[in-house]
Design a protein around this motif. Structure first.
Motif, mmCIF file in Angstrom:
data_model
loop_
_atom_site.group_PDB
_atom_site.id
_atom_site.type_symbol
_atom_site.label_atom_id
_atom_site.label_comp_id
_atom_site.label_asym_id
_atom_site.label_seq_id
_atom_site.Cartn_x
_atom_site.Cartn_y
_atom_site.Cartn_z
ATOM 1 N N ARG A 1 2.753 -59.534 -74.964
ATOM 2 C CA ARG A 1 3.231 -60.903 -75.161
ATOM 3 C C ARG A 1 1.907 -61.638 -75.142
ATOM 4 N NH1 ARG A 1 8.246 -62.955 -76.264
ATOM 5 N NH2 ARG A 1 9.626 -61.234 -76.849
ATOM 6 N N ARG A 2 1.770 -62.592 -76.080
ATOM 7 C CA ARG A 2 0.528 -62.990 -76.150
ATOM 8 C C ARG A 2 0.807 -64.719 -75.314
ATOM 9 N NH1 ARG A 2 2.069 -64.065 -81.514
ATOM 10 N NH2 ARG A 2 0.427 -63.131 -82.205
ATOM 11 N N GLY A 3 -0.212 -64.886 -74.719
ATOM 12 C CA GLY A 3 -0.433 -66.356 -73.804
ATOM 13 C C GLY A 3 -0.242 -67.397 -74.879
ATOM 14 N N TYR A 4 -0.742 -68.678 -74.316
ATOM 15 C CA TYR A 4 -0.774 -69.882 -75.115
ATOM 16 C C TYR A 4 -2.119 -70.294 -75.293
ATOM 17 C CZ TYR A 4 4.443 -69.807 -74.110
ATOM 18 O OH TYR A 4 5.638 -69.355 -73.939
ATOM 19 N N PRO A 5 -2.355 -71.075 -76.447
ATOM 20 C CA PRO A 5 -3.690 -71.481 -76.581
ATOM 21 C C PRO A 5 -4.181 -72.522 -75.591
ATOM 22 C CG PRO A 5 -2.174 -71.833 -78.631
ATOM 23 C CD PRO A 5 -1.374 -71.202 -77.430
ATOM 24 N N SER A 6 -5.334 -72.852 -75.515
ATOM 25 C CA SER A 6 -5.854 -73.653 -74.392
ATOM 26 C C SER A 6 -5.389 -75.002 -74.603
ATOM 27 C CB SER A 6 -7.335 -73.442 -74.012
ATOM 28 O OG SER A 6 -8.040 -73.593 -75.429
ATOM 29 N N GLU A 7 -5.245 -75.475 -76.019
ATOM 30 C CA GLU A 7 -4.838 -76.878 -76.380
ATOM 31 C C GLU A 7 -3.660 -77.282 -75.610
ATOM 32 O OE1 GLU A 7 -6.240 -74.297 -78.592
ATOM 33 O OE2 GLU A 7 -6.261 -75.474 -80.445
ATOM 34 N N ARG B 1 8.339 -86.269 -77.550
ATOM 35 C CA ARG B 1 7.676 -85.957 -78.559
ATOM 36 C C ARG B 1 7.286 -84.565 -78.779
ATOM 37 N NH1 ARG B 1 2.450 -85.496 -77.127
ATOM 38 N NH2 ARG B 1 1.868 -86.446 -75.237
ATOM 39 N N GLU B 2 6.827 -84.106 -80.063
ATOM 40 C CA GLU B 2 6.589 -82.873 -80.051
ATOM 41 C C GLU B 2 5.283 -82.644 -80.714
ATOM 42 O OE1 GLU B 2 7.897 -80.567 -83.882
ATOM 43 O OE2 GLU B 2 8.088 -78.987 -82.633
ATOM 44 N N THR B 3 4.349 -81.696 -80.016
ATOM 45 C CA THR B 3 3.005 -81.523 -80.519
ATOM 46 C C THR B 3 2.930 -80.101 -80.919
ATOM 47 O OG1 THR B 3 2.324 -80.938 -78.437
ATOM 48 C CG2 THR B 3 1.598 -83.147 -79.033
ATOM 49 N N VAL B 4 2.288 -79.846 -82.009
ATOM 50 C CA VAL B 4 2.402 -78.267 -82.597
ATOM 51 C C VAL B 4 0.961 -77.780 -82.727
ATOM 52 C CG1 VAL B 4 2.869 -76.864 -84.665
ATOM 53 C CG2 VAL B 4 4.346 -78.801 -83.936
ATOM 54 N N VAL B 5 0.689 -76.607 -82.173
ATOM 55 C CA VAL B 5 -0.720 -75.797 -82.331
ATOM 56 C C VAL B 5 -0.336 -74.701 -83.438
ATOM 57 C CG1 VAL B 5 -2.390 -74.628 -81.205
ATOM 58 C CG2 VAL B 5 -1.529 -76.656 -80.172
ATOM 59 N N GLU B 6 -1.053 -74.582 -84.631
ATOM 60 C CA GLU B 6 -0.940 -73.391 -85.310
ATOM 61 C C GLU B 6 -2.127 -72.698 -85.482
ATOM 62 O OE1 GLU B 6 2.146 -74.186 -88.658
ATOM 63 O OE2 GLU B 6 1.410 -76.240 -88.265
ATOM 64 N N TYR B 7 -1.914 -71.186 -85.398
ATOM 65 C CA TYR B 7 -3.042 -70.530 -85.828
ATOM 66 C C TYR B 7 -2.464 -69.021 -86.474
ATOM 67 C CZ TYR B 7 -1.746 -68.235 -81.359
ATOM 68 O OH TYR B 7 -1.050 -67.618 -80.450
ATOM 69 N N SER B 8 -3.496 -68.506 -86.897
ATOM 70 C CA SER B 8 -3.050 -66.861 -87.484
ATOM 71 C C SER B 8 -3.757 -66.113 -86.481
ATOM 72 C CB SER B 8 -3.925 -66.747 -88.902
ATOM 73 O OG SER B 8 -3.003 -67.573 -89.682
ATOM 74 N N ASP B 9 -3.088 -64.873 -86.535
ATOM 75 C CA ASP B 9 -3.375 -63.721 -85.523
ATOM 76 C C ASP B 9 -3.150 -62.538 -86.282
ATOM 77 O OD1 ASP B 9 -4.513 -62.498 -83.148
ATOM 78 O OD2 ASP B 9 -2.536 -62.499 -82.094
ATOM 79 N N GLU B 10 -4.006 -61.514 -86.364
ATOM 80 C CA GLU B 10 -3.774 -59.989 -86.633
ATOM 81 C C GLU B 10 -3.350 -59.146 -85.645
ATOM 82 O OE1 GLU B 10 -7.337 -59.417 -89.258
ATOM 83 O OE2 GLU B 10 -6.136 -60.550 -90.687
ATOM 84 N N LEU B 11 -2.218 -58.349 -85.930
ATOM 85 C CA LEU B 11 -1.825 -57.305 -85.282
ATOM 86 C C LEU B 11 -1.990 -56.118 -85.685
ATOM 87 C CD1 LEU B 11 1.801 -59.038 -84.298
ATOM 88 C CD2 LEU B 11 -0.481 -59.595 -83.126
ATOM 89 N N ASP B 12 -2.477 -55.123 -84.785
ATOM 90 C CA ASP B 12 -2.319 -53.796 -85.282
ATOM 91 C C ASP B 12 -0.920 -53.157 -84.938
ATOM 92 O OD1 ASP B 12 -2.249 -52.782 -82.699
ATOM 93 O OD2 ASP B 12 -4.442 -52.551 -82.365
ATOM 94 N N PHE B 13 -0.855 -52.113 -85.493
ATOM 95 C CA PHE B 13 0.812 -51.332 -85.380
ATOM 96 C C PHE B 13 1.073 -51.541 -83.786
ATOM 97 C CE2 PHE B 13 3.973 -48.224 -84.578
ATOM 98 C CZ PHE B 13 4.918 -48.692 -85.379
ATOM 99 N N ASP B 14 0.122 -50.953 -82.968
ATOM 100 C CA ASP B 14 0.390 -50.887 -81.329
ATOM 101 C C ASP B 14 0.847 -52.355 -81.000
ATOM 102 O OD1 ASP B 14 0.148 -48.232 -81.516
ATOM 103 O OD2 ASP B 14 -1.789 -48.096 -80.495
ATOM 104 N N GLN B 15 0.012 -53.136 -81.395
ATOM 105 C CA GLN B 15 0.278 -54.533 -80.852
ATOM 106 C C GLN B 15 1.875 -54.947 -81.134
ATOM 107 O OE1 GLN B 15 -3.137 -56.133 -82.364
ATOM 108 N NE2 GLN B 15 -3.962 -56.812 -80.253
ATOM 109 N N LEU B 16 1.979 -54.921 -82.645
ATOM 110 C CA LEU B 16 3.283 -55.102 -83.391
ATOM 111 C C LEU B 16 4.583 -54.558 -82.580
ATOM 112 C CD1 LEU B 16 4.593 -56.727 -85.538
ATOM 113 C CD2 LEU B 16 4.521 -54.900 -86.893
ATOM 114 N N PHE B 17 4.295 -53.040 -82.238
ATOM 115 C CA PHE B 17 5.177 -52.498 -81.515
ATOM 116 C C PHE B 17 5.670 -52.649 -80.129
ATOM 117 C CE2 PHE B 17 7.005 -48.556 -79.450
ATOM 118 C CZ PHE B 17 8.241 -48.362 -80.323
#
Ligand SMILES: C[S@@+](CC[C@H](N)C(=O)[O-])C[C@H]1O[C@@H](n2cnc3c(N)ncnc32)[C@H](O)[C@@H]1O
Length: 267
Positions: free
Chosen positions: A17-23, A198-214
């Motif tokens: 499970r990924r962590g959260y961005p430092s922002e 209020r809501e703040t949003v951080v958006e980014y793209s990440d690339e997963l290989d199969f093992d990370q996805l699984f």
């Protein structure tokens, strides 16, 4: 009392499970003026994705979770990082009032709930947390992306179809991440007396290989439904066959942080 994050699921969670961005941490530190005098409570802390990065920013963090395996892995991660100011408590959202009696009113600067509020009675939790927050403190409800099988991409749609076939059920739960969920939580925070919601949003793209996805998929399956060790390779192969051939899988991650501030003293 637990909801399935034990055994192998906890291991997958800690590893994949990924962590959260430092922002996210920077914004919360600024919004609530967190300092070395402060304590942060993480309800549903899991393996420490929020609690651990907060540890260097405040006096102490408290991670609360009903799943012993998640807490054990959080503690191991803290030890591995040399973190000495984290306390891990076995308990659920319903234990917050008792924790408050131990710690005292106004003892917390911030309570965070990351990707876990959908397991809790949020109206009660918001009301229970409020008297524990110091002046200028507050609460943050954070979601960490959309479930892997609920995203707007070809691979995610293929994954959803495959998982629905394997488990024989429609997968529709948004796990607190949909705009409807976020609106519901906003209204509930306001009803519980929080202000400046209020809501703040951080958006980014990440690339997963199969093992990370699984690994990510397995971290989200209740342990009693996770295929056992003997069937897991078959499960993985079924998913691999259903997905488009071209790795990596690009994921658009939307991290939403809803904050509410505790109302100041009436003058
Ligand atoms: C999806 S994990 C989130 C972990 C971590 N907070 C994160 O941001 O990745 C959900 C966590 O909520 C915990 N949980 C489930 N029901 C709970 C409850 N009623 N009170 C507190 N935590 C709960 C689970 O044991 C699990 O560790």
């Amino acid at each position: 009392m637990t909801v399935g994050f034990s055994g192998a699921v906890a291991d997958y969670y800690a590893k994949f499970r990924r962590g959260y961005p430092s922002e996210v941490f920077d914004d919360l530190q600024g919004a609530f003026q967190l300092s070395e005098a402060d304590v942060v409570l993480d309800v549903g802390c899991g393996t420490g994705q929020l609690a651990l990065p907060f540890a260097s920013r405040v006096r102490a963090v408290v991670g609360l979770d009903p799943e012993p395996d998640m807490l054990r892995l959080a503690r191991e991660a803290a030890d591995g990082q040399g973190i000495r100011n984290a306390t891990w408590i076995l308990g659920a959202d319903t234990d917050v009032p008792a924790l408050g009696m131990l710690m005292g009113e106004r003892s917390l600067a911030l309570t965070v709930i990351g990707q876990a509020l959908h397991w809790m009675r949020h109206d009660e939790l918001f009301r229970d947390v409020s008297p524990l927050l110091r002046e200028g403190g507050g609460i943050a409800v954070i979601s960490n992306g959309t479930p892997l099988w609920q995203q707007e991409s070809d691979w995610s749609r293929a994954l959803r179809g495959c998982l629905e076939g394997w488990f024989g059920t429609k997968l529709e739960a948004s796990c607190g991440t949909s705009s409807r969920d976020r609106l519901r939580y906003t209204r509930a925070l306001e009803s519980a007396g929080f202000v400046d919601v209020r809501e703040t949003v951080v958006e980014y793209s990440d690339e997963l290989d199969f093992d990370q996805l699984f690994g990510g998929i397995c971290s989200a399956i209740p342990v009693d439904q996770l295929p056992g060790p003997d069937d897991r390779a078959v499960f993985a192969e079924r998913i691999r066959q259903a997905l488009p051939a071209d790795e990596p899988f690009t994921e658009h991650v939307r991290v939403s942080t809803l904050v509410g501030r505790v109302r100041g003293p009436v003058s």
